[in-house]
Design a protein around this motif. Structure first.
Motif, short mmCIF file in Angstrom:
data_model
loop_
_atom_site.label_atom_id
_atom_site.label_comp_id
_atom_site.label_asym_id
_atom_site.label_seq_id
_atom_site.Cartn_x
_atom_site.Cartn_y
_atom_site.Cartn_z
N ALA A 112 24.99 -45.20 28.30
CA ALA A 112 26.29 -44.45 28.42
C ALA A 112 26.92 -45.00 29.37
N VAL A 113 27.73 -45.32 29.74
CA VAL A 113 28.63 -45.66 30.61
C VAL A 113 28.07 -45.90 32.54
N THR A 114 27.69 -46.67 33.05
CA THR A 114 27.37 -46.30 34.38
C THR A 114 28.81 -46.40 35.57
N SER A 115 28.80 -45.96 36.45
CA SER A 115 29.93 -45.24 37.56
C SER A 115 29.90 -47.01 38.23
N ALA A 116 28.94 -47.35 38.15
CA ALA A 116 29.92 -49.21 38.42
C ALA A 116 30.78 -49.64 37.54
N GLN A 117 29.94 -49.68 36.56
CA GLN A 117 30.95 -50.21 35.74
C GLN A 117 32.46 -49.81 35.63
N ILE A 118 32.82 -48.42 35.60
CA ILE A 118 34.18 -47.61 36.51
C ILE A 118 34.32 -48.37 37.17
N GLU A 119 34.32 -48.46 38.07
CA GLU A 119 34.62 -49.63 39.30
C GLU A 119 34.87 -50.71 39.45
#
Length: 374
Positions: A244-251
């Motif tokens: 699943a997409v992580t918060s680090a990727q979103i950042e």
């Protein structure tokens, strides 16, 4: 009376740069092969052809012999109207001269084969102010579906080999990787980008319509408009990568969006990337209230999030046309020789060992599929 000009699929002045000890000019011939460094009399003569035309009658016997060799190798021509005439040679603007020459060769080969192409991501992101890093390890381009295999075939004589997967040609993979030893740079040929929900052919048409010109090693090519390239860069960061997409990727996805400015919001909507980039957009522009509805969930979002390889393949298989499924299933269970060797990390393994590797791979896949999902 003959006149001579310089030709090629790209050229750079590398004096004073990282390759200065190897030569003065780095040139890609119109004939398939590795790039060539020119120095001494060769560089002097070829530069004269760039500035030319040069009258054959003005040449010494020695110079005439050198130019004849250049013509045979695809660096010179007596056709002053040659479509790949080189009229100027500039220093590289990329940090790697070889990478810049790859862009030029790929564009030239695509043009020769009537393949429309746009270079995406890469050093253009730095030039557009969308990232700090200047260099990219490979070259990314986008072509129409079906043209990926055509471009791969056209580049094969130049030393790039397509890394074929069981899903190649089905429309499920978003890119085809071309690997090489001689050019120090792999090529990723995209036919769509994960996270976009508009039809791939519409996305590519939109990309072309809004693209802007950029020169690589003297060859004119196209890159996405700033906002479009920001969307692609953000999607590259925000797409599922076997989880699943992580918060680090979103950042990480926020950065190119923020740098592109509010114009990027319209580009996100134009490509139907609202679902994939909603969180990154909110983070980049917290002051903007979005009333528009999100785009649909991308068709490939689910299977890209699955950690298990066999389960991921099974989910992706549902997106493959029925006529292609038998071939894909066969190759998933029984990889071809090259894939079996790649999986073993050994290109010299004998046939009996390749068969054993395939059987073990099929066995592990079966165990993974019958095991309850986490």
């Amino acid at each position: 009376m003959s006149e001579w000009i310089a030709i090629g699929f790209g050229a750079l002045d590398v004096r004073g740069g990282q390759f200065a000890e190897h030569g003065d000019l780095l040139v890609a011939s119109i004939s398939a092969g590795d790039p060539v460094f020119l120095t001494g009399d060769g560089a002097r003569l070829w530069q004269a052809l760039v500035d030319g035309p040069v009258d054959d009658a003005s040449l010494t016997a020695a110079d005439r012999a050198i130019i004849a060799e250049m013509a045979e190798a695809g660096f010179a021509s007596s056709d002053v109207q040659h479509p790949h005439r080189i009229r100027a040679v500039q220093p590289p603007w990329l940090t790697s001269a070889f990478h810049e020459l790859v862009y030029s060769v790929v564009q030239s080969v695509a043009q020769e084969n009537s393949i429309p192409l746009v270079f995406i991501k890469g050093p253009a992101l730095h030039a557009q102010g969308l990232r700090d890093r200047e260099h990219s390890g490979d070259v990314d381009c986008w072509v129409a579906h079906g043209d990926d295999l055509r471009l791969a075939a056209a580049l094969a004589p130049w030393g790039w080999d397509a890394v074929i997967s069981p899903f190649t040609g089905t429309g499920v993979p978003h890119s085809l990787t071309l690997s090489t030893d001689g050019w120090r740079c792999a090529i990723d040929v995209h036919t769509y980008f994960p996270g976009m929900t508009v039809a791939p052919q519409r996305a590519f048409a939109l990309l072309q319509e809004r693209s802007e010109p950029r020169i690589y090693a003297g060859t004119s090519a196209h890159v996405p408009a700033k906002a479009d390239n920001a969307v692609i860069a953000a999607l590259h960061e925000a797409r599922p990568q076997h989880q699943a997409v992580t918060s680090a990727q979103i950042e990480r996805a926020k950065d190119p969006l923020r740098r592109a400015g509010h114009e990027v919001i319209g580009a996100v909507e134009a490509y139907g990337a609202g679902f994939a980039l909603e969180l990154a957009l909110r983070g980049a522009f917290p002051e903007v209230t979005r009333s528009e509805s999100l785009s649909p969930t991308p068709a490939d979002w689910h299977w890209r999030s699955i950690t298990s390889g066999p389960r991921r393949h099974l989910a992706a298989l549902r997106l493959v046309a029925w006529r292609d499924r038998p071939r894909v299933i066969f190759r998933l269970l029984w990889p071809d020789n090259r894939s079996a060797q790649a999986l073993a990390g050994d290109t010299t393994i004998a046939a009996p060992r390749r068969a054993a590797l395939r059987l073990r791979r099929a066995g592990r896949a079966l165990v993974d599929l019958v095991r309850p999902a986490p």
